[in-house]
Enzyme design. Structure first.
Site, PDB file in Angstrom:
ATOM      1  N   GLU A 227      39.175  38.968  45.538  1.00  0.00           N
ATOM      2  CA  GLU A 227      39.487  38.544  44.176  1.00  0.00           C
ATOM      3  C   GLU A 227      38.443  37.560  43.657  1.00  0.00           C
ATOM      4  O   GLU A 227      38.187  37.475  42.458  1.00  0.00           O
ATOM      5  CB  GLU A 227      40.896  37.917  44.151  1.00  0.00           C
ATOM      6  CG  GLU A 227      41.559  37.983  42.794  1.00  0.00           C
ATOM      7  CD  GLU A 227      43.061  37.717  42.847  1.00  0.00           C
ATOM      8  OE1 GLU A 227      43.816  38.654  43.147  1.00  0.00           O
ATOM      9  OE2 GLU A 227      43.476  36.578  42.586  1.00  0.00           O
TER      10      GLU A 227
ATOM     11  N   HIS B  58      42.257  51.756  68.556  1.00  0.00           N
ATOM     12  CA  HIS B  58      42.811  53.103  68.715  1.00  0.00           C
ATOM     13  C   HIS B  58      43.097  53.757  67.370  1.00  0.00           C
ATOM     14  O   HIS B  58      43.836  54.735  67.285  1.00  0.00           O
ATOM     15  CB  HIS B  58      44.078  53.038  69.576  1.00  0.00           C
ATOM     16  CG  HIS B  58      43.804  52.452  70.926  1.00  0.00           C
ATOM     17  ND1 HIS B  58      43.476  53.208  72.021  1.00  0.00           N
ATOM     18  CD2 HIS B  58      43.736  51.154  71.331  1.00  0.00           C
ATOM     19  CE1 HIS B  58      43.252  52.409  73.057  1.00  0.00           C
ATOM     20  NE2 HIS B  58      43.400  51.149  72.660  1.00  0.00           N
TER      21      HIS B  58
ATOM     22  N   LYS C 164      48.397  42.852  34.482  1.00  0.00           N
ATOM     23  CA  LYS C 164      49.544  41.997  34.162  1.00  0.00           C
ATOM     24  C   LYS C 164      49.984  42.254  32.723  1.00  0.00           C
ATOM     25  O   LYS C 164      51.171  42.405  32.434  1.00  0.00           O
ATOM     26  CB  LYS C 164      49.162  40.513  34.303  1.00  0.00           C
ATOM     27  CG  LYS C 164      49.124  39.990  35.733  1.00  0.00           C
ATOM     28  CD  LYS C 164      48.980  38.460  35.745  1.00  0.00           C
ATOM     29  CE  LYS C 164      48.912  37.900  37.153  1.00  0.00           C
ATOM     30  NZ  LYS C 164      48.812  36.445  37.234  1.00  0.00           N
TER      31      LYS C 164
HETATM   32  O1  PA5 Z   1      44.560  33.733  43.336  1.00  0.00           O
HETATM   33  C1  PA5 Z   1      45.178  33.850  42.295  1.00  0.00           C
HETATM   34  O2  PA5 Z   1      44.955  33.150  41.291  1.00  0.00           O
HETATM   35  C2  PA5 Z   1      46.300  34.857  42.193  1.00  0.00           C
HETATM   36  O3  PA5 Z   1      46.425  35.602  43.349  1.00  0.00           O
HETATM   37  C3  PA5 Z   1      47.632  34.148  41.929  1.00  0.00           C
HETATM   38  O4  PA5 Z   1      47.926  33.303  42.998  1.00  0.00           O
HETATM   39  C4  PA5 Z   1      48.764  35.156  41.732  1.00  0.00           C
HETATM   40  O5  PA5 Z   1      48.437  36.045  40.693  1.00  0.00           O
HETATM   41  C5  PA5 Z   1      50.065  34.453  41.412  1.00  0.00           C
HETATM   42  O6  PA5 Z   1      49.924  33.644  40.285  1.00  0.00           O
HETATM   43  P1  PA5 Z   1      50.963  32.526  39.929  1.00  0.00           P
HETATM   44  O7  PA5 Z   1      50.938  31.487  41.012  1.00  0.00           O
HETATM   45  O8  PA5 Z   1      50.507  31.958  38.610  1.00  0.00           O
HETATM   46  O9  PA5 Z   1      52.311  33.182  39.830  1.00  0.00           O
END
Ligand code: PA5
Length: 470
Positions: free
Chosen positions: A296, A325, A439
């Site tokens: 990410e 395996h 989202k």
């Molecule tokens: O790393 C990130 O920013 C995302 O993975 C968020 O943690 C995830 O989308 C959850 O977001 P939030 O904590 O606002 O619910």
């Protein structure tokens, strides 16, 4: 006393091990070092000026005190802790639990556990969620729900929150709802903050400037760890120790800089799949945590100048010996487009002896009287040897032991390597614009107000695509 230190062994990515076509020469490394050195110096200046806030978490005494006070407040009062969160609000919690508490922790009798049973619900699968609520139903009064959402707008966590809020209110009344709900969210803004303030829930802060996937060493990851008996001060001490190492500009003394340099160099040379393979069950969910962090943070369409670049390595997780395996056939003989990152444990928390047995075929003699730990270590070395023989570059991160201190080091090591790799790719490692679109369209498909344009766009695209289903 110095903490047991993580070590990065990079001998098997060099040309001396895997040959000139697939390995790096020391001369090449030396040529790449000045750029990384300048980058680390810049990151350190930015850090001192208030950026890269996750780097301050290991030293944040006030934050630790707040979390410890919350742990004391809830200790001994609950049999179950359910974390509701997703992505960066869940993966760190899972990783810490697997790494630092006994396997099958939830199945142990209460007196052998360091705290309540822990369930981390990072999905909205209705069967899974419904089954958990059924399981916990009779013990609802003894169940604490920790809703974790920085934004409070994430559909999955918001939906879980609404279900649990309704359940607690119906079964335990308003007082029960307040007693059994703890919300970890932004201290200043966002939907969840508004709800916390309006409804008077207990809350812990997600520190400003720290994004989800960099937040495990804040209340996000530390509360569930602390309540389940993990020594969170030792975790932070380990991270602080690594913080000192990753601030050094000399690349060979800075494991994060070296990791970023090596993986970036291989990326540029076409090895874009980065496989993390722990040899130790305790480390398996840290590989999952790494997968989110690396993917990410580094997978980006545009660079810092707005140019479309479409960059990013693909992190893959595997588990030794299980995936020998399942995956190693491909890893040795398939495309040579991967770098392997082994996680090795020098001393397992315990070992199990393989007994001697009379009257069995001589074929099994080599196992008798040895231990499972010896076998697993041998499998790691043998698999690495086999990969190296096929000219596949391999790194090893060596844990002297798996402890709060070494896990803290590991977390900060990868977070810092991610920042440096982001610099080398010239992208912003802290945003996730591509996740946003999914989202928004989820909101649109669920009929959320303000997302009518996306709903229309989706309907049009669905029509254009037609139906081609077998
Ligand atoms: O790393 C990130 O920013 C995302 O993975 C968020 O943690 C995830 O989308 C959850 O977001 P939030 O904590 O606002 O619910």
């Amino acid at each position: 006393m110095p903490l047991p230190a993580l070590k990065l062994d990079y001998a098997n990515v060099l040309d001396t091990a895997v040959g000139a076509t697939h390995g790096l020469s020391l001369a090449e490394l030396r040529r790449a070092e000045p750029e990384v050195q300048t980058l680390v110096a810049r990151i350190e200046r930015e850090r001192k000026a208030g950026q890269h806030r996750y780097r301050e978490l290991p030293h944040d005494a006030a934050m630790l005190k707040t979390v410890q006070a919350a742990v004391r407040r809830y200790r001994g009062k609950f049999e179950n802790l359910v974390v509701l969160g997703i992505g960066g609000s869940a993966l760190g919690n899972i990783a810490l639990q697997t790494a630092l508490n006994p396997c099958y922790y939830n199945l142990l009798p209460a007196r052998e556990r360091g705290g309540p049973r822990l369930f981390v619900m990072d999905n909205v699968d209705p069967t899974q969620f419904g089954n958990l609520l059924d399981l916990l139903g009779p013990a609802l009064r003894k169940t604490l729900f920790n809703v974790i959402s920085k934004s409070g707008e994430t559909a999955e966590t918001a939906a879980q929150f609404l279900i649990v809020r309704d359940l607690l209110q119906r079964k335990l009344g308003r007082a029960g709802l307040r007693a059994n709900l703890l919300v970890t969210t932004d201290p200043e803004g966002g939907t969840m903050r508004g709800i916390v303030d309006a409804e008077g829930y207990a809350a812990l802060p997600v520190p400003p400037g720290v994004g989800g996937r960099f937040s495990v060493l804040s209340a996000v990851g530390l509360f569930s760890a602390g309540l389940c008996g993990i020594k969170i001060d030792r975790l932070l001490a380990g991270a602080a120790e690594m913080g000192r190492r990753v601030g050094k500009t000399a690349v060979r003394q800075n494991p994060a800089a070296l990791l970023a340099l090596l993986l970036h160099t291989f990326y540029v040379r076409g090895k874009r799949l980065h496989v993390m393979m722990p040899y130790g069950y305790a480390l398996k969910d840290l590989a999952d945590w790494y997968r989110q962090l690396w993917a990410e943070s580094l997978g980006k369409r545009c660079d810092l100048d707005g140019q479309v670049v479409g960059v990013g390595p693909t992190p893959i997780k595997a588990l030794g010996a299980t995936d020998q395996h399942s995956q190693v056939q491909l890893y040795r003989e398939g495309p040579n487009d991967k770098v392997f990152i082994f996680l090795e444990v020098e001393r397992y928390a315990r070992d199990v002896k393989i007994p001697r047995a009379a009257g069995l075929p001589a074929d099994l003699d080599y196992l008798q009287g040895r231990t499972l730990g010896t076998l697993l270590s041998a499998e790691k070395r043998a698999t690495e040897y086999a990969l190296v023989a096929s000219e596949r570059p391999c790194l090893t991160i060596r844990f002297p032991v798996v402890s709060a201190e070494t896990v803290g080091q590991f977390i900060l090591l990868w977070e810092a390597a991610t920042t440096i790799a982001g610099g080398l790719l010239h992208i912003n490692p802290y945003d996730q614009p591509a996740v946003q679109m999914g989202k928004e369209f989820t909101f649109a498909l669920m009929g959320k107000q303000g997302y009518e344009r996306q709903a229309r766009e989706y309907a049009k695209a669905a029509k254009r695509g037609g139906k081609h289903i077998v």
